[in-house]
Design an enzyme around this catalytic site. Structure first.
Site, short mmCIF file in Angstrom:
data_model
loop_
_atom_site.label_atom_id
_atom_site.label_comp_id
_atom_site.label_asym_id
_atom_site.label_seq_id
_atom_site.Cartn_x
_atom_site.Cartn_y
_atom_site.Cartn_z
N CYS A 6 -10.54 -1.54 -10.42
CA CYS A 6 -11.19 -1.31 -9.13
C CYS A 6 -12.43 -0.42 -9.31
O CYS A 6 -13.43 -0.88 -9.85
CB CYS A 6 -10.19 -0.77 -8.12
SG CYS A 6 -10.76 -0.95 -6.40
N HIS B 176 -5.48 -4.21 -8.40
CA HIS B 176 -4.61 -3.18 -8.95
C HIS B 176 -3.40 -3.82 -9.63
O HIS B 176 -2.41 -4.15 -8.97
CB HIS B 176 -4.16 -2.21 -7.85
CG HIS B 176 -5.27 -1.34 -7.38
ND1 HIS B 176 -5.58 -0.15 -7.98
CD2 HIS B 176 -6.17 -1.50 -6.39
CE1 HIS B 176 -6.62 0.40 -7.38
NE2 HIS B 176 -7.00 -0.41 -6.41
N GLU C 34 -1.23 -2.41 -11.35
CA GLU C 34 -0.13 -1.46 -11.44
C GLU C 34 0.80 -1.45 -10.23
O GLU C 34 1.86 -0.84 -10.27
CB GLU C 34 -0.69 -0.04 -11.66
CG GLU C 34 -1.41 0.57 -10.48
CD GLU C 34 -2.87 0.18 -10.32
OE1 GLU C 34 -3.57 0.87 -9.57
OE2 GLU C 34 -3.33 -0.81 -10.93
#
Length: 184
Positions: free
Chosen positions: A73, A161, A163
């Site tokens: 990002c 993202h 994660e």
């Protein structure tokens, strides 16, 4: 053991990036973005997301190292801005569940996700022009450049993202990055 540091750009999910790498058996450390790169010994670097370009500290200096870098990002955006690309406001805005098309199935970071994957991404800001040497590796109806790659320099970026649990194959992105770091 492979060591990858996560440079903290004050993002809300940064601790999850470290955790995802740790879960893969990687020696990982979360470091402040004011840490000089010459004080860090690692096989790879993740430049985390964050709220804005005014708080990126010394993150751009990690782009000049000799280890692979994954920008997530804001990390991707600072990579583009520092290396001659452009970043602008996205038309979509905040976080959303997005289907991205992988446009380079040979890319070492994302190729294994082809042809599509679902991701959780913020589009308040996004890369609008690629830096020289980079190719677009993913796109969507929300954002033309969802990911970019310059494998020759070991530089990779994703708008989304990997994660967070909302991202379909985020663990694969991290697995592929670890493999890139281990083969360099």
């Amino acid at each position: 053991m492979t060591k990858i540091v996560v440079v903290d750009n004050h993002g809300q999910f940064t601790h999850l990036e470290r955790r995802a790498l740790s879960d893969l058996g990687v020696d990982t450390e979360l470091i402040d973005n004011e840490t000089p790169p010459d004080e860090v010994a690692a096989d790879g670097v993740v430049l985390s997301g964050g709220p804005d370009m005014d708080r990126i500290g010394r993150s751009p200096a990690y782009l000049d190292g000799d280890v692979p870098v994954l920008g997530i990002c804001l990390g991707m955006q600072l990579m583009a801005a520092e290396l001659g690309g452009a970043v602008g406001g996205g038309e979509y805005g905040g976080y959303a569940d997005v289907t991205v098309d992988i446009v380079d199935d040979a890319d070492p970071l994302l190729g294994s996700l082809a042809p599509q994957t679902r991701v959780w991404a913020s589009h308040a800001d996004e890369v609008t022009d690629l830096p020289e040497g980079f190719t677009r590796t993913a796109t969507s109806t929300v954002c033309e450049i969802e990911a970019m790659s310059d494998p020759d320099r070991g530089l990779f970026g994703v708008q989304w993202h990997p994660e967070v649990a909302h991202t379909e194959a985020g663990d694969v992105v991290f697995e592929n990055f670890v493999e890139i770091c281990e083969s360099t």
